[in-house]
Write a protein that holds these residues in place. Sequence first.
Motif, PDB file in Angstrom:
ATOM      1  N   LEU A  64       0.825  -1.202   0.000  1.00  0.00           N
ATOM      2  CA  LEU A  64       0.000   0.000   0.000  1.00  0.00           C
ATOM      3  C   LEU A  64       0.869   1.267   0.000  1.00  0.00           C
ATOM      4  CD1 LEU A  64      -2.863  -1.037   2.448  1.00  0.00           C
ATOM      5  CD2 LEU A  64      -3.016  -0.748  -0.036  1.00  0.00           C
ATOM      6  N   ARG A  65       2.041   1.209   0.741  1.00  0.00           N
ATOM      7  CA  ARG A  65       2.924   2.377   0.744  1.00  0.00           C
ATOM      8  C   ARG A  65       3.482   2.633  -0.667  1.00  0.00           C
ATOM      9  NH1 ARG A  65       4.813  -0.245   5.508  1.00  0.00           N
ATOM     10  NH2 ARG A  65       4.132   0.864   7.417  1.00  0.00           N
ATOM     11  N   ARG A  66       3.894   1.555  -1.330  1.00  0.00           N
ATOM     12  CA  ARG A  66       4.414   1.712  -2.696  1.00  0.00           C
ATOM     13  C   ARG A  66       3.320   2.225  -3.640  1.00  0.00           C
ATOM     14  NH1 ARG A  66       7.183  -3.031  -1.084  1.00  0.00           N
ATOM     15  NH2 ARG A  66       5.541  -4.360  -1.990  1.00  0.00           N
ATOM     16  N   LYS A  67       2.104   1.747  -3.418  1.00  0.00           N
ATOM     17  CA  LYS A  67       0.976   2.205  -4.228  1.00  0.00           C
ATOM     18  C   LYS A  67       0.773   3.723  -4.064  1.00  0.00           C
ATOM     19  CE  LYS A  67      -4.030   1.851  -4.768  1.00  0.00           C
ATOM     20  NZ  LYS A  67      -5.290   1.331  -4.227  1.00  0.00           N
ATOM     21  N   LYS A  68       0.829   4.183  -2.795  1.00  0.00           N
ATOM     22  CA  LYS A  68       0.665   5.606  -2.537  1.00  0.00           C
ATOM     23  C   LYS A  68       1.768   6.421  -3.216  1.00  0.00           C
ATOM     24  CE  LYS A  68      -3.015   5.675   0.102  1.00  0.00           C
ATOM     25  NZ  LYS A  68      -4.241   6.429  -0.317  1.00  0.00           N
ATOM     26  N   MET A  69       2.986   5.914  -3.163  1.00  0.00           N
ATOM     27  CA  MET A  69       4.110   6.611  -3.780  1.00  0.00           C
ATOM     28  C   MET A  69       3.912   6.700  -5.301  1.00  0.00           C
ATOM     29  SD  MET A  69       8.145   5.593  -3.765  1.00  0.00           S
ATOM     30  CE  MET A  69       7.765   4.096  -4.674  1.00  0.00           C
ATOM     31  N   HIS A  70       3.496   5.586  -5.893  1.00  0.00           N
ATOM     32  CA  HIS A  70       3.245   5.580  -7.333  1.00  0.00           C
ATOM     33  C   HIS A  70       2.094   6.530  -7.701  1.00  0.00           C
ATOM     34  CE1 HIS A  70       6.205   2.561  -7.797  1.00  0.00           C
ATOM     35  NE2 HIS A  70       5.445   1.489  -7.425  1.00  0.00           N
TER      36      HIS A  70
END
Length: 223
Positions: A64-70
Motif C-alpha cells: 500500500l505504501r508503494r501504491k501511494k508513492m506511485h
Amino acid sequence: MWSWFGGQSAQKRKDAPKEAILGLRSQLEMLQKRQTHLESQIEDQEAIARKNVTSNKNAAMAALRRKKMHEKNLEQTQSQIIKLEQHIYSIEAANINQETLNAMDSAGKAMQRMHAGLTMDKVDNMMDKLREQHELANEISNVIQNSHIGEQPDEEELEADLEELEQEAMDAQMLKTGTVPVADQLHRLPAAANGEIKGKAKQTEEEDEEAELEKLRAEMAMS
C-alpha cells in the motif's frame, strides 16, 4: 556579411516554434509512457495488498505504501502532461497567428504595390473616360441601327414597276394560251386611244345591230 547572418537569424526565428513544438512533443511522449508505467505499478501493488491483507499484514502495508508513492508520482506526471499540452497549444496558436500576420502583411504590401501611383482623382478620371467611351459606343450603335443606307425608292415608282411586272406576266400567259382578251388590249392602250377604240367598238356594235334588224325585216317580208 551582415545580410547573410541576418537572413540566417530570420530563418532560425521562423524555425524556432517548430523546434520547440518537436521538443515538447518528445517530452510529452516520454511522460505519457511514464504515466502508463505508473498506472500499471499501482495496479500491481494493489493486487499484492489484496493478496496479503489477511495472511501477511506487513507485506500488505508495504504494498500500500508503494501504491501511494506511485499514485503521487502519477499525479505529478499527469500535471506535467497537462502543462506540456498547454505549452504546445500556446506555441502552435502563436505560430499560426504569426503566419497569419505575415500573410496579411504580404497581402498588404502587394496591394500597396498595385495601388502605387493611384489616387482617387486618377480613378475618377479613369471612370469618367470609361463612361464617355461607353456612351459613345451606344450612340454609334444607335446610329447604325436607325440609319438607312442609300436613298429610299418612291412608293409610286414601286407601284408602277409592280403593275409592269404583272402586265408582263399576263402577256406571257396569253402568249401561252394564244388568246388576247379585248378588254386586256383596251386596258393596255393609252387613255386617249382607249377611248377612241371604245367609241369605234360601240359604233361597230350599232351597225351590227342595224344589219341584223334589216335581215329580220327581209325574212318577214319574204314570208
